[in-house]
Motif scaffolding. Structure first.
Motif, PDB file in Angstrom:
ATOM      1  N   SER A 215     -25.321  26.108  91.847  1.00 60.29           N
ATOM      2  CA  SER A 215     -26.208  27.100  91.058  1.00 60.29           C
ATOM      3  C   SER A 215     -25.162  27.600  89.498  1.00 60.29           C
ATOM      4  CB  SER A 215     -26.435  28.419  91.760  1.00 60.29           C
ATOM      5  OG  SER A 215     -27.335  28.101  93.165  1.00 60.29           O
ATOM      6  N   GLU A 216     -24.031  27.658  89.872  1.00 61.96           N
ATOM      7  CA  GLU A 216     -23.333  27.971  88.763  1.00 61.96           C
ATOM      8  C   GLU A 216     -23.440  26.943  87.585  1.00 61.96           C
ATOM      9  OE1 GLU A 216     -19.571  30.381  90.777  1.00 61.96           O
ATOM     10  OE2 GLU A 216     -19.499  28.209  90.585  1.00 61.96           O
ATOM     11  N   TYR A 217     -23.386  25.572  87.894  1.00 59.86           N
ATOM     12  CA  TYR A 217     -23.608  24.196  87.229  1.00 59.86           C
ATOM     13  C   TYR A 217     -24.883  24.413  86.397  1.00 59.86           C
ATOM     14  CZ  TYR A 217     -23.489  19.786  85.075  1.00 59.86           C
ATOM     15  OH  TYR A 217     -23.422  18.640  84.251  1.00 59.86           O
ATOM     16  N   LEU A 218     -26.036  24.948  87.231  1.00 54.31           N
ATOM     17  CA  LEU A 218     -27.387  24.925  86.603  1.00 54.31           C
ATOM     18  C   LEU A 218     -27.180  25.948  85.613  1.00 54.31           C
ATOM     19  CD1 LEU A 218     -30.368  24.144  86.685  1.00 54.31           C
ATOM     20  CD2 LEU A 218     -30.773  25.739  88.483  1.00 54.31           C
ATOM     21  N   THR A 219     -26.851  26.967  85.928  1.00 57.01           N
ATOM     22  CA  THR A 219     -26.565  28.098  84.949  1.00 57.01           C
ATOM     23  C   THR A 219     -25.917  27.740  83.725  1.00 57.01           C
ATOM     24  OG1 THR A 219     -26.810  29.892  86.731  1.00 57.01           O
ATOM     25  CG2 THR A 219     -26.029  30.412  84.426  1.00 57.01           C
ATOM     26  N   HIS A 220     -24.717  27.025  83.878  1.00 59.75           N
ATOM     27  CA  HIS A 220     -24.071  26.507  82.783  1.00 59.75           C
ATOM     28  C   HIS A 220     -24.792  25.614  81.731  1.00 59.75           C
ATOM     29  CE1 HIS A 220     -20.700  24.664  80.490  1.00 59.75           C
ATOM     30  NE2 HIS A 220     -21.497  23.287  81.250  1.00 59.75           N
ATOM     31  N   LEU A 221     -25.673  24.699  82.492  1.00 58.25           N
ATOM     32  CA  LEU A 221     -26.291  23.664  81.588  1.00 58.25           C
ATOM     33  C   LEU A 221     -27.232  24.662  80.861  1.00 58.25           C
ATOM     34  CD1 LEU A 221     -27.176  20.722  84.028  1.00 58.25           C
ATOM     35  CD2 LEU A 221     -25.684  20.839  82.106  1.00 58.25           C
ATOM     36  N   ARG A 222     -28.301  25.669  81.454  1.00 59.38           N
ATOM     37  CA  ARG A 222     -29.291  26.482  80.848  1.00 59.38           C
ATOM     38  C   ARG A 222     -28.662  27.235  79.790  1.00 59.38           C
ATOM     39  NH1 ARG A 222     -32.523  28.124  86.153  1.00 59.38           N
ATOM     40  NH2 ARG A 222     -34.040  26.268  86.317  1.00 59.38           N
ATOM     41  N   MET A 223     -27.316  27.841  79.986  1.00 58.56           N
ATOM     42  CA  MET A 223     -26.749  28.665  79.068  1.00 58.56           C
ATOM     43  C   MET A 223     -26.346  28.064  77.801  1.00 58.56           C
ATOM     44  SD  MET A 223     -27.274  31.815  79.649  1.00 58.56           S
ATOM     45  CE  MET A 223     -27.955  32.815  81.032  1.00 58.56           C
ATOM     46  N   LYS A 224     -25.787  26.800  78.176  1.00 52.79           N
ATOM     47  CA  LYS A 224     -25.426  25.836  76.822  1.00 52.79           C
ATOM     48  C   LYS A 224     -26.411  25.610  76.079  1.00 52.79           C
ATOM     49  CE  LYS A 224     -23.009  21.359  76.101  1.00 52.79           C
ATOM     50  NZ  LYS A 224     -22.593  20.283  76.636  1.00 52.79           N
ATOM     51  N   GLU A 225     -27.661  25.271  76.508  1.00 51.44           N
ATOM     52  CA  GLU A 225     -28.630  25.170  75.683  1.00 51.44           C
ATOM     53  C   GLU A 225     -29.223  26.217  74.948  1.00 51.44           C
ATOM     54  OE1 GLU A 225     -32.510  22.628  74.375  1.00 51.44           O
ATOM     55  OE2 GLU A 225     -30.244  22.072  75.037  1.00 51.44           O
ATOM     56  N   ALA A 226     -29.235  27.374  75.841  1.00 48.87           N
ATOM     57  CA  ALA A 226     -29.909  28.505  75.199  1.00 48.87           C
ATOM     58  C   ALA A 226     -28.923  29.159  73.886  1.00 48.87           C
ATOM     59  CB  ALA A 226     -29.513  29.921  76.212  1.00 48.87           C
ATOM     60  N   LYS A 227     -27.731  28.794  74.053  1.00 47.62           N
ATOM     61  CA  LYS A 227     -27.041  29.052  72.866  1.00 47.62           C
ATOM     62  C   LYS A 227     -27.137  28.450  71.554  1.00 47.62           C
ATOM     63  CE  LYS A 227     -22.865  29.052  74.945  1.00 47.62           C
ATOM     64  NZ  LYS A 227     -21.496  28.960  75.174  1.00 47.62           N
ATOM     65  N   GLU A 228     -27.455  27.164  71.662  1.00 45.03           N
ATOM     66  CA  GLU A 228     -27.770  26.231  70.643  1.00 45.03           C
ATOM     67  C   GLU A 228     -29.099  26.633  70.186  1.00 45.03           C
ATOM     68  OE1 GLU A 228     -27.681  22.394  72.008  1.00 45.03           O
ATOM     69  OE2 GLU A 228     -25.451  22.013  72.265  1.00 45.03           O
ATOM     70  N   LEU A 229     -30.098  27.246  71.098  1.00 45.29           N
ATOM     71  CA  LEU A 229     -31.471  27.484  70.593  1.00 45.29           C
ATOM     72  C   LEU A 229     -31.357  28.801  69.857  1.00 45.29           C
ATOM     73  CD1 LEU A 229     -33.679  26.462  73.726  1.00 45.29           C
ATOM     74  CD2 LEU A 229     -33.586  25.239  71.466  1.00 45.29           C
ATOM     75  N   LEU A 230     -30.581  29.896  70.124  1.00 44.23           N
ATOM     76  CA  LEU A 230     -30.269  30.999  69.662  1.00 44.23           C
ATOM     77  C   LEU A 230     -29.828  30.770  68.257  1.00 44.23           C
ATOM     78  CD1 LEU A 230     -29.166  33.194  72.728  1.00 44.23           C
ATOM     79  CD2 LEU A 230     -31.374  33.461  71.371  1.00 44.23           C
ATOM     80  N   VAL A 231     -28.785  30.054  68.428  1.00 38.96           N
ATOM     81  CA  VAL A 231     -28.332  29.740  66.945  1.00 38.96           C
ATOM     82  C   VAL A 231     -29.122  29.222  65.652  1.00 38.96           C
ATOM     83  CG1 VAL A 231     -26.480  28.241  65.712  1.00 38.96           C
ATOM     84  CG2 VAL A 231     -25.975  29.104  67.415  1.00 38.96           C
ATOM     85  N   SER A 232     -30.152  28.600  66.378  1.00 40.58           N
ATOM     86  CA  SER A 232     -30.993  27.774  65.252  1.00 40.58           C
ATOM     87  C   SER A 232     -31.866  28.872  64.432  1.00 40.58           C
ATOM     88  CB  SER A 232     -31.895  26.791  65.975  1.00 40.58           C
ATOM     89  OG  SER A 232     -32.864  27.402  66.894  1.00 40.58           O
ATOM     90  N   SER A 233     -32.021  30.062  65.295  1.00 39.25           N
ATOM     91  CA  SER A 233     -32.764  31.393  64.688  1.00 39.25           C
ATOM     92  C   SER A 233     -34.360  30.884  64.470  1.00 39.25           C
ATOM     93  CB  SER A 233     -32.310  31.473  63.410  1.00 39.25           C
ATOM     94  OG  SER A 233     -31.084  31.998  63.574  1.00 39.25           O
ATOM     95  N   GLN A 234     -34.811  29.902  65.347  1.00 42.71           N
ATOM     96  CA  GLN A 234     -36.134  29.304  65.106  1.00 42.71           C
ATOM     97  C   GLN A 234     -37.127  30.267  66.319  1.00 42.71           C
ATOM     98  OE1 GLN A 234     -36.275  25.270  64.777  1.00 42.71           O
ATOM     99  NE2 GLN A 234     -34.875  25.098  63.018  1.00 42.71           N
ATOM    100  N   TYR A 235     -36.305  30.570  67.215  1.00 47.55           N
ATOM    101  CA  TYR A 235     -37.068  30.976  68.563  1.00 47.55           C
ATOM    102  C   TYR A 235     -36.737  32.597  68.855  1.00 47.55           C
ATOM    103  CZ  TYR A 235     -37.012  25.871  68.996  1.00 47.55           C
ATOM    104  OH  TYR A 235     -37.150  24.667  68.822  1.00 47.55           O
ATOM    105  N   SER A 236     -37.607  33.123  69.265  1.00 50.32           N
ATOM    106  CA  SER A 236     -37.458  34.324  69.996  1.00 50.32           C
ATOM    107  C   SER A 236     -36.395  34.289  71.300  1.00 50.32           C
ATOM    108  CB  SER A 236     -38.685  35.129  70.186  1.00 50.32           C
ATOM    109  OG  SER A 236     -39.419  34.597  71.207  1.00 50.32           O
ATOM    110  N   VAL A 237     -36.014  35.474  71.694  1.00 55.03           N
ATOM    111  CA  VAL A 237     -35.252  35.604  73.103  1.00 55.03           C
ATOM    112  C   VAL A 237     -36.037  34.907  74.078  1.00 55.03           C
ATOM    113  CG1 VAL A 237     -34.218  36.696  74.824  1.00 55.03           C
ATOM    114  CG2 VAL A 237     -33.560  37.246  72.229  1.00 55.03           C
ATOM    115  N   LYS A 238     -37.528  35.391  73.973  1.00 54.46           N
ATOM    116  CA  LYS A 238     -38.482  34.987  75.180  1.00 54.46           C
ATOM    117  C   LYS A 238     -38.573  33.304  75.231  1.00 54.46           C
ATOM    118  CE  LYS A 238     -43.096  36.270  76.767  1.00 54.46           C
ATOM    119  NZ  LYS A 238     -44.280  37.104  76.657  1.00 54.46           N
TER     120      LYS A 238
END
Length: 539
Positions: free
Chosen positions: A217-240
């Motif tokens: 479960s921790e590893y799955l969250t790690h993968l998702r958060m790693k991708e989420a940070k890259e998407l947030l940095v791009s500023s092309q997407y909303s948090v939702k």
């Protein structure tokens, strides 16, 4: 091995040793008996039921009756391997007399999957195979009995190795890691992973924790958060949008989890990451920034050294999509950077450089001094951007990766003493035992034992004469061009070195290895661990 071992007996059919040259090819329509194949030298590709497997020196493959081998081929070198064929017989009591069933090849044993695993004691297995081959070549009754005894000893050895392999969970866990990396953006129930690995839930969780340092479960969250940070940095997407893109249907839950892990809500993270940061130092400081979720607008590249189109190392090439590549092999004009309107310019404070004063007079420039260890760079850059808690988590993660790699490499690093060299066109550099990120990683983190006669710091240039006097046991060649290594190999003095004569020179493809930043360091650890495990016959 059959799971019915308590009611089974095994009988040796044949044992043959094969030696084939590079370029061979073989097709076996169907395996007639149980078989143990062991690769003593070389490597090959074997295709079983449409699945291609790479088998290397030190690998054992168990085959069952009825299995179809579609191809066995070796293209890169010769192959030496043993094939031991045997049958299983079910024993049934009948009137207090044990009788062998006529049909020895039971339908339950007609499997479609082979079992391949690395042998931890290859010399022991090879010795047993050689002794068994010498014994069964004789036809007298005593030799037949002795051969059967040796055959059972060999089966017991293989069974123990197979259990150890299953306990480590190497193959099954890697399979589930690949499954998670492919599917983490979708709703994923980690409860199915033990079934994917064909392990019990408790055994799987223990093996997974040993392999990753995290629960599934921790590893799955790690993968998702790693991708989420890259998407947030791009500023092309909303948090939702980001939450849904990485597998979270509940935006609120995603935001709470993100804040708990990263120390700030995703919308604040997005705002901070939106700063326009330019990196103008030759050191890959973009590595440290990317690890914290900050993608620079411009970063140094080395187009004549790295093979990527961008001139960034392989592990950074895709992460830096949208970042302008700054050719660091040429002098940098500050005006070229200022015209990009950066909010912050990150640069090392290099004393004595002619352009240092011009950078100091630029108000956006943040200067910092050189440091000995990679984590000092990470913490000081984090302080510039108020991301100390993020940096601490990064440092803890790399520490875990280093400890796991050190444990995996124990049986490699404990053998002999190691000397690290870099071969250049006109010199051989010998690295010391401290004062360099490379030796810090190999000697102090991964557990390689340095030659005790090497005591200097950083590296010594033009150290070939010193190398000849040292005559080391084992040599690692790092960051060395093939043409330079090939030229060195023609030197008769090099060929007389102990490590060369005993085939203990290790030459990994290390062009993209960079131990100075967290992303490069983790990439280097993964690649170097894989290389040395394969070299030792365990990968």
């Amino acid at each position: 091995m059959s799971n019915q071992h308590k009611r089974m007996s095994h009988f040796l059919v044949s044992l043959k040793k094969h030696s084939w040259r590079a370029g061979f090819g073989l097709r076996v329509p169907q395996v007639p008996t149980h078989a143990l194949c062991y690769v003593a030298e070389g490597c090959a590709a074997i295709t079983i039921s449409g699945k291609i497997n790479e088998i290397n020196s030190g690998t054992a493959v168990l085959l069952t009756p009825g299995m179809r081998i579609e191809a066995l081929a070796g293209n890169t070198g010769s192959l030496v391997f043993y094939v031991l064929q045997y049958v299983e017989a079910a024993l049934q009591p009948s009137n207090q007399v044990v009788e062998i069933m006529k049909n020895t090849l039971l339908a339950a044993d007609l499997q479609t999957d082979s079992t391949a695993f690395a042998i931890s004691l290859p010399a022991t297995l090879l010795s047993k195979l050689e002794e068994l081959a010498a014994t069964v070549s004789k036809q007298d009754y005593a030799s037949i009995l002795r051969g059967q005894l040796l055959f059972y000893e060999l089966l017991s050895f293989i069974h123990t190795e197979q259990l150890q392999h299953a306990e480590k969970g190497i193959g099954p866990v890697e399979a589930t890691l690949a499954y998670m990396q492919k599917n983490y953006r979708e709703p994923l129930d980690v409860g199915i992973l033990p079934r994917v690995a064909q392990m019990t839930p408790s055994s799987y969780c223990r093996a997974f924790k040993r392999a990753t340092g995290m629960t599934p479960s921790e590893y799955l969250t790690h993968l998702r958060m790693k991708e989420a940070k890259e998407l947030l940095v791009s500023s092309q997407y909303s948090v939702k949008d980001v939450a849904r893109s990485v597998g979270f249907s509940d935006e609120l839950y995603f935001s709470r989890l993100f804040k708990k892990r990263e120390g700030l809500p995703p919308y604040i993270y997005m705002k901070q990451a939106g700063q326009r940061v330019a990196v103008v130092s030759k050191l890959f400081l973009q590595d440290h920034l990317l690890a914290m979720g900050i993608q620079p607008i411009v970063a140094p590249s080395f187009p004549s050294y790295y093979t990527t189109k961008s001139g960034f190392p392989q592990y950074l090439h895709h992460r830096l999509r949208g970042t302008k590549a700054l050719n660091a092999e040429q002098p940098v004009d500050p005006q070229e950077i200022l015209c990009l309107s950066p909010d912050v310019i990150v640069r090392m404070n290099v004393q004595g450089r002619e352009d240092a004063l011009e950078w100091k007079q630029t108000p956006q420039t943040l200067l910092f001094n050189d440091y000995l260890h990679w984590d000092e760079y990470q913490m000081n850059i984090a302080t510039m951007f108020q991301k100390e808690s993020v940096a601490e988590e990064i440092i803890r993660h790399i520490d875990t990766v280093e400890k796991q790699a050190k444990d995996a490499l124990k049986f490699v690093t404990r053998k002999g003493r190691w000397t690290i060299l870099r071969v250049l066109g006109d010199e051989v550099r010998m690295y010391g035992v401290y004062g360099h990120a490379l030796t810090d990683l190999f000697y102090h983190k991964l557990g390689f034992q340095p030659d005790p006669r090497v005591t200097h710091a950083s590296y010594r240039a033009d150290a070939f004469s010193e190398l000849l006097a040292l005559d080391p046991e084992r040599i690692i060649l790092i960051w060395s061009e093939k043409s330079h290594v090939a030229a060195l190999e023609q030197n008769p003095l090099w060929r007389e070195l102990r490590a060369v004569r005993e085939n203990q020179v290790y030459y990994p493809d290390s062009r993209d290895w960079d131990p100075w930043g967290p992303l490069g360091r983790e990439y280097m650890i993964q690649k170097s661990t894989s290389f040395f495990l394969r070299a030792a016959g365990h990968g």
